[in-house]
Enzyme design. Structure first.
Site, mmCIF file in Angstrom:
data_model
loop_
_atom_site.group_PDB
_atom_site.id
_atom_site.type_symbol
_atom_site.label_atom_id
_atom_site.label_comp_id
_atom_site.label_asym_id
_atom_site.label_seq_id
_atom_site.Cartn_x
_atom_site.Cartn_y
_atom_site.Cartn_z
ATOM 1 N N PRO A 2 -6.703 -4.620 -3.539
ATOM 2 C CG PRO A 2 -6.660 -4.273 -1.266
ATOM 3 C CD PRO A 2 -5.817 -4.730 -2.395
ATOM 4 C CD GLU A 3 -8.243 -2.432 -9.240
ATOM 5 O OE1 GLU A 3 -9.003 -1.738 -9.934
ATOM 6 O OE2 GLU A 3 -7.584 -3.369 -9.698
#
Length: 276
Positions: A2-3
């Site tokens: 996750p960014e």
DNA sequence: CACCACCCCTGGACGC
DNA sequence: TGCGTCCAGGGGTGGT
């Protein structure tokens, strides 16, 4: 992994499925991934889901909140209480509507930190973070990059410089902006900083629109996969031809992260004549 | 102070 | 099919 776009997708999913719900109880399955007392949220209504960079805050109307780091493999899902909890579910918020908000993180690089209110969250956790990548201005990015001698790739990964970018989107951004990951941050001039911001915003917006990039185990709060991995131009494509000029893409570790870029069109020479 | 290497951890990919 | 090995990497920490 996750960014910003993945965290924003999760935030929207939680907002759609759980906002306004009263938290009946909080169950801690693994104490070591949780800081503070998440139980303080029990009895209160979930009133906001905030995001800064890659961090997500689940806020109750009474103040107590949980700041969630998804780390590498973390996810938040809203599911009926009757659905068996997936393996590695470490924290559960039991909602009044029969659903549960569940934090799961197999690799445990993520975690949840609880605070009494937003002021404490900002003071302890969010104050040091740089501006969010979706809102940072060209002038601010330029100023911040110019203050470091680290290579551009390392600088953009630093959450205290700009918050939200990770390995995937930094490589995609540098390709879009035609800048070498190896150039020093302090060598980025005003027009290049402007170009970084001009490329960053639509890149992140398109990724959010696609539901993020799903690699390995990332899913949104509704359990759906993202599709932006199909739009990656360089990430994971080391040795393959550059989609712009056809030259083989370079790959090497920079700042301890696998980095992929085109030595042909991402160099100081080629950026001089762009003029935007 | 700035920066860098290392480490935490598990599951999926891959080779035999 | 199954087993061993390698690799992914966000962010904290301790060393240079």
């Amino acid at each position: 992994m996750p960014e910003l776009p993945e965290v924003e997708t999760v935030r929207r999913g939680v907002e759609a499925a759980a906002l306004g719900q009263v938290i009946q109880a909080v169950r801690v399955k693994r104490r070591d991934v949780v800081q503070g007392r998440p139980q303080a949220m029990a009895g209160h209504r979930l009133s906001a889901a905030l995001r800064h960079g890659k961090q997500l805050a689940l806020v109750t109307d009474a103040g107590p909140l949980a700041c969630v780091h998804l780390g590498m493999s973390g996810s938040l899902c809203v599911e009926p209480a009757s659905t068996p909890r997936a393996k590695h579910t470490h924290l559960v918020w039991v909602l009044a509507n029969g659903q549960e908000l569940r934090f799961r993180d197999p690799r445990r690089f993520g975690g949840v930190a609880c605070f009494a209110d937003r002021q404490a969250l900002h003071k302890v956790r969010w104050h040091a973070l740089g501006p969010d990548a979706t809102t940072i201005t060209p002038a601010d990015l330029h100023r911040r990059l110019n203050a470091t001698r680290r290579v551009l790739k390392a600088a953009l990964l630093d959450q205290n410089l700009v918050a939200g970018l990770g390995n995937i989107y930094v490589d995609e951004l540098l390709f879009a902006a035609r800048l070498s990951p190896l150039m020093p941050g302090c060598a980025v001039d005003r027009s290049q900083a402007k170009r970084l911001v001009a490329r960053m915003r639509p890149l992140l917006a398109r990724a959010v629109k696609a539901g993020g990039s799903s690699l390995r185990d990332y899913v949104g709060a509704d359990g759906a996969s993202g599709a932006f991995q199909n739009n990656h131009q360089v990430y994971g494509r080391g040795g393959l031809p550059c989609p712009r000029c056809g030259q083989d893409l370079s790959a090497m570790a920079i700042a301890q992260r696998t980095s992929v870029w085109c030595g042909g069109c991402q160099s100081v020479d080629t950026t001089q004549e762009l003029g935007d």
